[in-house]
Design an enzyme around this catalytic site. Structure first.
Site, PDB file in Angstrom:
ATOM      1  N   CYS A 117      45.598  48.893  33.417  1.00  0.00           N
ATOM      2  CA  CYS A 117      46.021  49.498  34.301  1.00  0.00           C
ATOM      3  C   CYS A 117      45.031  50.897  34.973  1.00  0.00           C
ATOM      4  O   CYS A 117      44.712  51.776  33.740  1.00  0.00           O
ATOM      5  CB  CYS A 117      47.477  50.220  33.907  1.00  0.00           C
TER       6      CYS A 117
ATOM      7  N   HIS B 136      44.374  44.626  40.986  1.00  0.00           N
ATOM      8  CA  HIS B 136      44.857  43.668  42.014  1.00  0.00           C
ATOM      9  C   HIS B 136      43.614  43.004  42.729  1.00  0.00           C
ATOM     10  O   HIS B 136      43.539  42.005  43.450  1.00  0.00           O
ATOM     11  CB  HIS B 136      45.896  44.281  43.072  1.00  0.00           C
TER      12      HIS B 136
ATOM     13  N   ASP C  25      49.226  46.519  31.332  1.00  0.00           N
ATOM     14  CA  ASP C  25      49.250  46.809  32.867  1.00  0.00           C
ATOM     15  C   ASP C  25      50.652  47.262  33.152  1.00  0.00           C
ATOM     16  O   ASP C  25      51.631  46.792  32.749  1.00  0.00           O
ATOM     17  CB  ASP C  25      48.561  45.782  33.792  1.00  0.00           C
ATOM     18  N   SER C  26      50.810  47.881  34.375  1.00  0.00           N
ATOM     19  CA  SER C  26      51.998  48.181  34.997  1.00  0.00           C
ATOM     20  C   SER C  26      52.688  46.915  35.569  1.00  0.00           C
ATOM     21  O   SER C  26      53.923  47.098  35.696  1.00  0.00           O
ATOM     22  CB  SER C  26      51.685  49.216  35.904  1.00  0.00           C
TER      23      SER C  26
ATOM     24  N   GLU D 252      49.891  40.480  46.058  1.00  0.00           N
ATOM     25  CA  GLU D 252      50.849  39.855  45.238  1.00  0.00           C
ATOM     26  C   GLU D 252      51.536  38.839  46.009  1.00  0.00           C
ATOM     27  O   GLU D 252      52.460  38.032  45.772  1.00  0.00           O
ATOM     28  CB  GLU D 252      51.803  41.067  44.983  1.00  0.00           C
TER      29      GLU D 252
ATOM     30  N   CYS E 187      41.068  48.681  41.435  1.00  0.00           N
ATOM     31  CA  CYS E 187      42.389  48.637  41.008  1.00  0.00           C
ATOM     32  C   CYS E 187      42.413  46.953  40.536  1.00  0.00           C
ATOM     33  O   CYS E 187      41.911  46.169  41.281  1.00  0.00           O
ATOM     34  CB  CYS E 187      43.352  48.608  42.455  1.00  0.00           C
TER      35      CYS E 187
END
Lengths: 288, 255
Positions: A77, A189, A14-15, A155, A187
């Protein structure tokens, strides 16, 4: 006989940290498998980069993981999956699964008329989810909404906060008015904010976690190719836990921050976490 | 499956003492130009195994090659007394090199000659000295990997200096150890793994993935063909990475 081909780990990249939700889903779905996770934290975010840059990053990540010995690659990602999956699979030299098609398939299976997709700006702009959904079910209406602040909220540990609720209400009011029955968390996240999102769009809306969807597809791909790892024998088997020393994590920068966020996302910090470089002058990128 | 017991997965049966995955190398570090006087040199570290490799050019060849216009590439191998847990007496104080030393230095020499066109050297000898500072398993394979780096650096310098017109190197060479411990196929064995291995194997490969030498030995029960194939595949994963470390080290060396 259990062969190396079966015994090798599955690579995930993933990024950054978002792909940890995909790792969590894979761990839950495939408890006998081993995983190598690479978070390209030095070059995050991918969402604002050009296609050729995202492709190059993806290829370098794939080569790095491939050199460690993997049997399958999961591109966690969304941006890399949307823009560069074929090039990444060629570089990896092993079967490669991206998140977009899996998420789209799961959404189409759950929906009849309308599918909402929330994602980063780059993913929305690429139209990858819309294309993938339309390919499977042209009659379904797709409503896309970029939710860029969700990444920071996740995050920074604000997943369950009034701030998150406020932002979610602002981003998702349009989707709520459209009365979508299914919402893709496009996404990696976003599953961290699942409860807030669900609260805002309503309990009745089915949330599609692309991590869970990709785990189903990875399980199927392993079975199809006969690559599953043998289950642990009951006697003397060590119970597998998220982030235990059987899973190895690599980052390209800021290991401490990664560790902190991993603990927040997964409830525990990785036992084995290493900072590496995946780029370089050589064709095969090396670990330092 | 024809005979032999199954290679079980690590987390169920055998856990490596340093926590590595079965297919994981120790940390590899190759420092070029470690010795100032040698034509080419490198310190190779595979975990706690450390070997100094130095390439030296001499304007002569062994008697059996004299007058043919060909050169020679050879290797010598030795260990410091305290490279091992207990002191090992210096071979100079005994009656010359042991059988083990002979076997290892021949293996290193053969491996290097497999990728060297000695006709291009003229009547010269390149000797690669491999001296083990610390032994923690895999000293012969680390020696081959490090010796190639020293040799490649030396050849590049001789070419620059005009002492040779073409590099005698036709390919790259690297080596790695693999084995079966606790019914688990492992890459790059440490001493504590090597000493209890059921199967012990050294793999020497060229840069285009061909074999120079495969030395596989069952230490107890014989092993099946499937296990051999598994070990070779495991070795390939390691050797590919080692080649990358070598290329990087050679590129980093002063020219």
């Amino acid at each position: 006989m259990e062969t190396l081909k079966n015994n090798l780990p599955i690579g995930i990249f993933d990024s950054g940290v978002g792909g940890l939700t995909v790792y969590r889903a894979l761990h839950r779905r495939l408890p006998d498998e081993r995983f190598l996770y690479l978070g390209d934290t030095a070059r995050v975010p991918y969402g604002t980069k050009s296609l050729s840059t995202v492709e190059r990053y993806g290829i370098e990540n794939a080569r790095f993981l491939s050199a460690q010995g993997i049997k399958m690659l999961v591109v966690a990602c969304n941006t890399a999956s949307a823009l560069a999956l074929p090039a990444i699979e060629r570089a990896a030299g092993v079967p490669t699964v991206g998140v977009i098609e899996s998420g789209a398939r799961a959404a189409v299976e759950a929906a009849h008329a309308k599918i909402g997709v929330i994602a980063t700006e780059a993913t929305v702009r690429s139209g990858a989810y819309r294309r993938a959904i339309k390919k499977l079910a042209p009659q379904i209406k797709v409503i896309e909404q970029a939710c860029p602040l969700f990444v920071s909220l996740a995050e920074e540990g604000y997943a369950d906060s009034d701030a998150a609720r406020l932002v979610a209400q602002d981003y998702l009011s349009g989707l709520r008015d459209e009365e979508t029955e299914t919402l893709v968390l496009g996404c990696t996240h976003y599953p961290v904010l699942r409860s807030v999102i669900s609260e805002v769009v309503g309990e009745g809306v089915r949330l599609i976690d692309s991590g869970e969807a990709v785990a189903t597809d990875v399980a199927a791909a392993l079975a199809e190719r006969g690559l599953q790892r043998a289950p642990a024998p009951q006697k003397g088997a060590r119970p597998r836990q998220l982030c235990d020393d059987l899973y190895h994590f690599y980052v390209t920068d800021a290991a401490e921050r990664f560790s902190r966020i991993a603990e927040m996302f997964l409830g525990r910090a990785p036992r084995r976490l290493e900072a590496v470089e995946v780029w370089g002058h050589d064709e095969l990128n090396v670990r330092r | 499956m024809s005979g032999g017991e199954k290679i079980a997965s690590t987390d169920h049966t055998y856990t490596r003492t340093d926590g590595r995955r079965p297919e994981e190398l120790r940390s590899v570090r190759i420092t070029p130009d470690w010795l100032p006087y040698a034509e080419g040199s490198a310190l190779i570290e595979m975990g706690e195994t450390r070997v100094v490799c130095a390439a030296s050019l001499e304007e002569r060849v062994p008697p059996f090659l004299r007058g043919q216009g060909h050169g020679w590439v050879t290797a010598e191998y030795a260990m410091l007394p305290r490279a091992t847990h207990q002191r090992t007496a210096r071979e100079a104080r005994r009656n010359g090199p042991s059988g083990r030393t002979h076997e290892i230095q021949r293996l290193i020499g053969r491996s290097l000659r497999a990728v060297a066109d000695t006709a291009l050297l003229g009547e010269r000898t390149l000797t690669i000295d491999c001296d083990v500072l610390q032994a923690d398993g895999g000293t012969r394979t680390a020696s081959i990997t490090g010796a190639y780096v020293a040799l490649a650096i030396a050849c590049r310098r001789l070419l620059r200096a005009g002492k040779i017109n073409r590099s005698p190197l036709t390919n790259e060479v690297a080596a790695v150890s693999v084995g079966i411990v606790g019914s688990t196929a492992l890459l790059d064995l440490k001493y504590d793994e090597d000493s209890i291995a059921e199967v012990d194997m050294n793999i020497v490969c060229t840069g285009d993935n061909r074999f120079i030498e495969l030395q596989g030995t069952a230490e107890g029960a014989p092993f099946a063909r499937e296990h051999l194939d598994e070990l070779i595949k495991l070795g390939e994963i390691g050797i590919k990475q080692i080649f990358a470390f070598q290329r990087e080290a050679i590129a980093r060396a002063a020219s």
